[in-house]
Design an enzyme around this catalytic site. Structure first.
Site, PDB file in Angstrom:
ATOM      1  N   SER A 145       8.492  -8.928  -3.311  1.00  0.00           N
ATOM      2  CA  SER A 145       7.888  -8.954  -1.983  1.00  0.00           C
ATOM      3  C   SER A 145       8.052  -7.630  -1.262  1.00  0.00           C
ATOM      4  CB  SER A 145       8.526 -10.055  -1.138  1.00  0.00           C
ATOM      5  OG  SER A 145       9.835  -9.657  -0.765  1.00  0.00           O
ATOM      6  N   LYS A 146       7.253  -7.495  -0.247  1.00  0.00           N
ATOM      7  CA  LYS A 146       7.222  -6.283   0.564  1.00  0.00           C
ATOM      8  C   LYS A 146       8.556  -6.027   1.279  1.00  0.00           C
ATOM      9  CE  LYS A 146       4.526  -3.077   2.540  1.00  0.00           C
ATOM     10  NZ  LYS A 146       3.806  -2.072   1.781  1.00  0.00           N
ATOM     11  N   ARG A 147       9.313  -7.106   1.500  1.00  0.00           N
ATOM     12  CA  ARG A 147      10.567  -6.969   2.240  1.00  0.00           C
ATOM     13  C   ARG A 147      11.519  -5.976   1.591  1.00  0.00           C
ATOM     14  NH1 ARG A 147      11.157  -7.382   6.938  1.00  0.00           N
ATOM     15  NH2 ARG A 147      13.356  -7.937   6.783  1.00  0.00           N
TER      16      ARG A 147
END
Length: 494
Positions: free
Chosen positions: A256-258
């Site tokens: 994920s982008k996190r």
RNA sequence: GGCGCAUUCGUCUAGCGGUUAGGACACCGCCCUCUCAAGGCGGAAACGGGGGUUCGACUCCCCCAUGCGCUACCA
């Protein structure tokens, strides 16, 4: 029958490296077997479709050099390749299943479904569509069903899953996988808005597009039995399946982008080479040989084997990507690198440079950085005079005779011809030794004055690239305007 | 909760019954050296646990644990 595989993304966002790897493995498999590589856009969820996503997917795959044989942008004999343009086909096929008794109508509202699930949760049983208590072709009288249909009441078509059957399939990567039909929901095939769900559209398209191998992420394993059931209901031969292990964040969560950039576009913007990125994702879950890390696309194609793909998920390790990219940075032709460097320089507001100058600058610094744009920052002094100086470093190598030496050195430099690294080193060594000083007495001050920094390429090589007049200009400028600042710094710092 | 998939150094992996468990990234040390890199040499670092099968298990089987995925009129 010739091999045909497809990359079938949903246009719900930017292409990320998980999708890139899936596309790559499909591509490698197709090319290895002399087959076709097809792009199909699965945009059956109008809600989640984001504008520009299709373009991004196509652009990124083109950037890394994965060419499609068929797809919405190149056409082909089995189009259209966008599911939202094939609605009539899915509708027909869904109704065909109803006629054959393999699927049925259901009229439940979202609220009714929610109530059913709530009931099941409270009773501690697995949430699953209850064919026998809900409002559908099984529980309603035929004339009521006909009435609702003719009145245009919201209806879906659900798959009739057999009650007691073991459903098995062979996965090319994982072997036999088996699921009991009681654990499979009566999946919606055609939504009330007339759009198909993934399952229906996917199976119908794979059949009509003559797909021979379905290579996709492992999140699809649980729904593959539904697909098998669909192929059976249609009387079609199912393709071969291969489910790829997932790509994970460093904390083992789903990518994920996190946890930093995951979009292919991000990597491109940061100056990673498409070759390096491809090489990197290729090695996430598969490797041709254990004793080598660098592979060209052709080499990957030649050695690709689906059966050798790993089963365990892989964590994306940026260190390895950086290292791989650095390897490419050192190998790629200087002409190309120079061409690609100029835009980064322009972004920083630096002027245009001659190709030959850029090539020399890159040759000087490419072993010291991982990515091309870093040459513009790490080696900024090759493109603009230093704007700040590491005074600490200068102080460490300060000598009270230094100003005098520098004045004299300028005259030596003026007479150094050719202005080449070897000769410069020789002249400067003669200069320092004649004053009873080691070479480093001048090396470090020169580095500071010419670059502003304490680190960089060899100082004589750097001087050669900068050229005689620029070196002398910087020395004079330093003596005139920076030295007084340093003297002041010396006083206050003590 | 149910179902499924997975499990070798921190990470990517090699291994496919008998190995001092190999390589790469990252890390540490030494060498080289005008700094920083690069390079060379070396180091530390793994078979999740328990049962079987076998003369012999990292390799085969079972159980457990853990992680992940799925469980939508999302894909």
């Amino acid at each position: 029958m010739s091999t045909r595989v497809r990359f079938a993304p949903s246009p719900t966002g930017l292409l990320h490296i998980g999708g890139l790897r899936t596309a790559l493995y499909n591509f490698l498999f197709a090319r290895h077997h002399g087959g076709s590589f097809i792009l199909r856009i699965e945009d059956t969820d109008q809600e989640r479709t984001v504008p520009g996503a299709v373009e991004n997917i196509i652009e990124m795959l083109r950037w890394v050099g994965l060419e499609f044989d068929e797809g919405p942008h190149v056409g082909g004999p089995y189009g259209p390749y966008v599911q939202s343009q094939r609605l009539e086909l899915y509708r027909q096929q869904a109704h065909l299943l109803v006629e054959r008794g393999s699927a049925y109508y259901a009229f439940d509202t979202p609220e009714e479904l929610e109530r059913m699930r709530e009931h099941q949760r409270r009773a501690g049983i697995a949430p699953k569509y209850d064919r026998f208590s809900m409002r559908n072709s099984f529980t309603l009288p035929p004339e009521e069903v006909r009435r609702l249909l003719s009145e245009g009441a919201p209806a879906v078509i659900r798959l009739l899953v057999p009650l007691d059957r073991q459903i098995c399939f062979h996965d090319l990567i994982r072997g036999e996988i088996s699921v009991h039909s009681r654990d499979i929901d009566d999946q919606v095939l055609l939504k009330s808005d007339g759009f198909p769900t993934y399952h229906l559209a996917n199976v119908v398209d794979d059949h009509f597009m003559r797909i021979t191998h379905v290579i996709r992420g492992e999140e699809w394993i649980p729904s593959t039995p539904k697909h098998i059931l669909l192929y059976e209901a249609f009387g079609w031969e199912p393709p071969q399946f291969a489910h790829l292990p997932l790509l994970l964040n460093p904390d083992r969560s789903k990518l994920s982008k996190r946890h930093g950039d995951v979009a292919v576009e991000d990597f491109r913007r940061q100056g990673y080479f498409p070759e390096a990125l491809l090489n990197f994702v290729a090695l996430l879950g598969w490797n041709p040989t254990a004793d080598r890390e660098l592979f060209t696309l052709d080499e990957l194609i030649a050695s690709f084997e689906l059966t050798k793909v790993n089963r365990a998920p892989a964590i994306v390790d940026r260190n390895k990507l950086d290292w791989l990219n650095a390897q490419y940075l050192r190998r790629l032709p200087l002409e190309r690198l120079a061409r690609e460097l100029q835009p980064y320089l322009s972004q920083l507001g630096y002027p245009e440079f001659p190709q030959t100058y850029l090539m020399r600058a890159i040759a000087l610094l490419r072993e010291r950085v991982n990515r091309l744009p870093e040459i513009a920052t790490f080696g900024d002094y090759l493109f603009i005079p230093p704007r700040s100086y590491d005074w600490d470093y200068f102080r460490k190598h300060w000598h009270e005779d230094l100003p005098q030496w520098l004045e004299e050195l300028i005259r030596v430099l003026e007479q150094t011809e050719p202005f080449h690294a070897e000769l410069l080193q020789q002249r400067i060594r003669e200069f320092t030794e004649s004053r009873g000083q080691p070479l480093r007495a001048l090396v470090h001050p020169l580095r500071l004055i010419l670059t502003g920094k304490s680190v960089g390429a060899g100082i004589f090589e750097t001087m050669e690239v900068l050229g005689k007049s620029e070196c002398i200009r910087r020395l004079r400028e330093f003596l005139a305007s920076q030295l007084p600042i340093f003297m002041e710094y010396l006083r206050t710092a003590v």
